[in-house]
Design a protein around this motif. Structure first.
Motif, PDB file in Angstrom:
ATOM      1  N   GLY A 125       0.831  -1.199   0.000  1.00  0.00           N
ATOM      2  CA  GLY A 125       0.000   0.000   0.000  1.00  0.00           C
ATOM      3  C   GLY A 125       0.858   1.238   0.000  1.00  0.00           C
ATOM      4  O   GLY A 125       2.089   1.167   0.114  1.00  0.00           O
ATOM      5  N   PRO A 126       0.250   2.396  -0.131  1.00  0.00           N
ATOM      6  CA  PRO A 126       1.021   3.644  -0.221  1.00  0.00           C
ATOM      7  C   PRO A 126       1.727   3.978   1.086  1.00  0.00           C
ATOM      8  O   PRO A 126       1.218   3.691   2.172  1.00  0.00           O
ATOM      9  CB  PRO A 126      -0.041   4.693  -0.558  1.00  0.00           C
ATOM     10  N   TRP A 142      -1.905   4.805  -7.624  1.00  0.00           N
ATOM     11  CA  TRP A 142      -2.534   4.028  -6.547  1.00  0.00           C
ATOM     12  C   TRP A 142      -3.983   3.661  -6.853  1.00  0.00           C
ATOM     13  O   TRP A 142      -4.510   2.702  -6.286  1.00  0.00           O
ATOM     14  CB  TRP A 142      -2.421   4.776  -5.225  1.00  0.00           C
ATOM     15  N   ARG A 145      -4.124   0.323  -7.920  1.00  0.00           N
ATOM     16  CA  ARG A 145      -3.744  -0.598  -6.847  1.00  0.00           C
ATOM     17  C   ARG A 145      -4.698  -0.482  -5.666  1.00  0.00           C
ATOM     18  O   ARG A 145      -4.319  -0.697  -4.524  1.00  0.00           O
ATOM     19  CB  ARG A 145      -2.284  -0.327  -6.438  1.00  0.00           C
ATOM     20  N   ALA A 147      -5.987   1.871  -3.935  1.00  0.00           N
ATOM     21  CA  ALA A 147      -5.633   2.696  -2.784  1.00  0.00           C
ATOM     22  C   ALA A 147      -5.771   4.182  -3.059  1.00  0.00           C
ATOM     23  O   ALA A 147      -5.245   4.992  -2.303  1.00  0.00           O
ATOM     24  CB  ALA A 147      -4.214   2.374  -2.330  1.00  0.00           C
ATOM     25  N   VAL A 153      -5.181   9.742  -2.563  1.00  0.00           N
ATOM     26  CA  VAL A 153      -4.487   8.545  -2.093  1.00  0.00           C
ATOM     27  C   VAL A 153      -4.929   8.252  -0.661  1.00  0.00           C
ATOM     28  O   VAL A 153      -4.980   9.163   0.180  1.00  0.00           O
ATOM     29  CB  VAL A 153      -2.957   8.733  -2.151  1.00  0.00           C
TER      30      VAL A 153
END
Length: 482
Positions: A125-126, A142, A145, A147, A153
């Motif tokens: 994750g970020p 993100w 992904r 997120a 984000v």
């Protein structure tokens, strides 16, 4: 969560739109002999404790940990061989947002400690520095992904399910919780209108665990429903929250290559989805996991089935497995990054999003999304979009209107159908479970019903356990009048 929109025809109700496959339900012909009679029997008492938690999903795990850390003798019943519920056994390994739209972490306490215990390689994750960023490039990265949403984000990690199972188990054992696996909570023990334990089914037959306070963390409200507490089952069938399916993982993939293709060749990707849907009825997008060589499929989402009906559950499992095979063939043949894909795991737990909801002393409702603070707040949830303020979660949403001796955190807490869209998510279940565990321990220690525990005491204990509460959450002494 997936795409969201406001539907003007529904008075501005927020709901989620995504690929849904509607299918005709199979109906079993009723037998000529409609019922059988069971003989009365005594059920041996397996154990006694202060707090009994039934169900080892996110709400149950956090409730048991919180209660035990308060000094309560705590027992947890779980029907499978692992903890985590849908977050592990259901492969809902994409943990939804725990930050608000400014990047502040508002779901903390148990949730924060639990995720911090996972090995570095088990969490994707970020970084913290990016939470709340509206930088277009970061948000685009993100968003692929799971997120970043609405160009922001967020802290929405994807985690290794086996690492989560281990972390949950060791946290509970470390807190002194008595675990019982392979124990299906079958019925509440009700005495004088209050729940005082539960009967479970195991290989050794039926056994009972007695406790002055029970936490129903079944996700479907099995105990409060069988004890006669009122509930709600309404749901907006235009969104995904009434859908049921079994998730799966494909190994042997190259997700970075796949994501590049989706980003650089959107026309090809759209055609890939169109032909797959034409062939299979519904094609699910591949989600990232905690590893670049593993892809997560959270759908396809099947509509028209009930998570409370055994025939429906069976049909969903059959259809989901067939769809997994169809996805594998289509992705291998046509999706870059999937030529060497193989079926790694189909979830051992069915993905039920909604079945029953408690009718509580209070509830989370759509009109509460305006930033108001519940007088009995025990947690704060991120809202569905930047258009709304954080949502204050009341203790009354865990407390049945009339039934004593029981608390109902997690997916089946008291809320309206629209608010259920986010209150059913794993972080919210961790948050409400922790509050229920604290309240249950206080009730057992004081010898009172959960509804009589001063909310100020619950809040003080939650803050000691690292939970986040809004700055306006004052020293309420009791639940507001029902």
């Amino acid at each position: 969560m997936t795409e969201s929109d406001l539907d003007p025809s529904a008075g501005g109700r927020l709901f989620f739109r995504s690929g849904i496959l509607r299918a005709e339900r199979r109906r079993r012909t009723a037998p000529r002999e409609a019922a059988v009679t069971e003989a009365g029997r005594e059920v041996p008492v397996h154990a006694e404790c202060d707090v009994l938690v039934v169900g080892g999903g996110p709400a149950g795990v956090s409730a048991a940990c919180a209660a035990a850390r308060m000094g309560a003798r705590t027992t947890l019943l779980e029907r499978h061989n692992h903890l985590g519920g849908l977050s592990t056994g259901g492969l809902v390994i994409w943990i939804d947002r725990m930050t608000d739209w400014e990047g502040r972490r508002v779901i903390r306490g148990f949730a924060e400690e639990f995720l911090d215990r996972l090995p570095a390689g088990a969490v994707a994750g970020p970084p913290r520095a990016d939470w709340g960023s509206r930088d277009p490039a970061l948000a685009a990265h993100w968003a692929q992904r799971t997120a970043a949403f609405h160009g922001v984000v967020t802290w929405s990690p994807t985690c290794d399910p086996e690492a989560m199972k281990t972390a949950a188990q060791e946290m509970l054992l470390g807190a002194g919780v008595d675990l019982l696996f392979h124990a299906w909570g079958a019925a509440p023990v009700v005495r004088d209108g209050a729940v005082r334990g539960a009967v479970f089914e195991g290989k050794g037959g039926r056994r009972a665990v007695l406790a002055p306070v029970v936490v129903d963390a079944t996700g479907d409200g099995d105990l409060f429903h069988r004890a006669g507490a009122a509930g709600s089952e309404d749901v907006d069938e235009r969104d995904i929250h009434h859908c049921v399916n079994t998730a799966w993982l494909f190994g042997g993939v190259d997700m970075p290559a796949h994501l590049r293709w989706r980003s650089e060749q959107p026309g090809e990707f759209s055609e890939f989805l169109r032909t797959g849907r034409e062939r299979l009825g519904l094609l699910d997008k591949a989600f990232v996991s905690w590893r670049d060589d593993v892809a997560l499929f959270m759908g396809p989402r099947l509509a028209g089935f009930s998570g409370l009906d055994t025939d429906d559950q069976t049909e969903v499992e059959i259809r989901s497995r067939r769809l997994m095979a169809g996805h594998l063939e289509h992705y291998r043949a046509h999706a870059p990054g999937f030529a060497g894909a193989w079926p790694m795991l189909m979830a051992p737990q069915l993905g039920v999003r909604h079945s029953r909801r408690l009718r509580g002393v209070g509830r989370v409702a759509r009109e509460d999304w305006d930033g108001r603070t519940a007088p009995d707040e025990i947690g704060v949830s991120p809202s569905l979009s930047p258009r709304f303020a954080n949502v204050s979660v009341p203790y009354g949403a865990l407390v049945p209107e009339k039934l004593d001796g029981l608390l109902g955190p997690g997916r089946h807490l008291s809320c309206d159908a629209t608010s259920h869209s986010f209150m059913r998510e794993i972080p919210q279940c961790w948050m409400t479970g922790q509050a229920a565990g604290v309240a249950a321990a206080l009730a057992a220690a004081r010898g009172v019903e959960p509804r009589a525990v001063p909310v100020a005491e619950i809040r003080r204990a939650l803050r000691r356990q690292g939970a986040h509460l809004g700055a306006a959450a004052g020293p309420a002494e009791a639940l507001p009048a029902a």
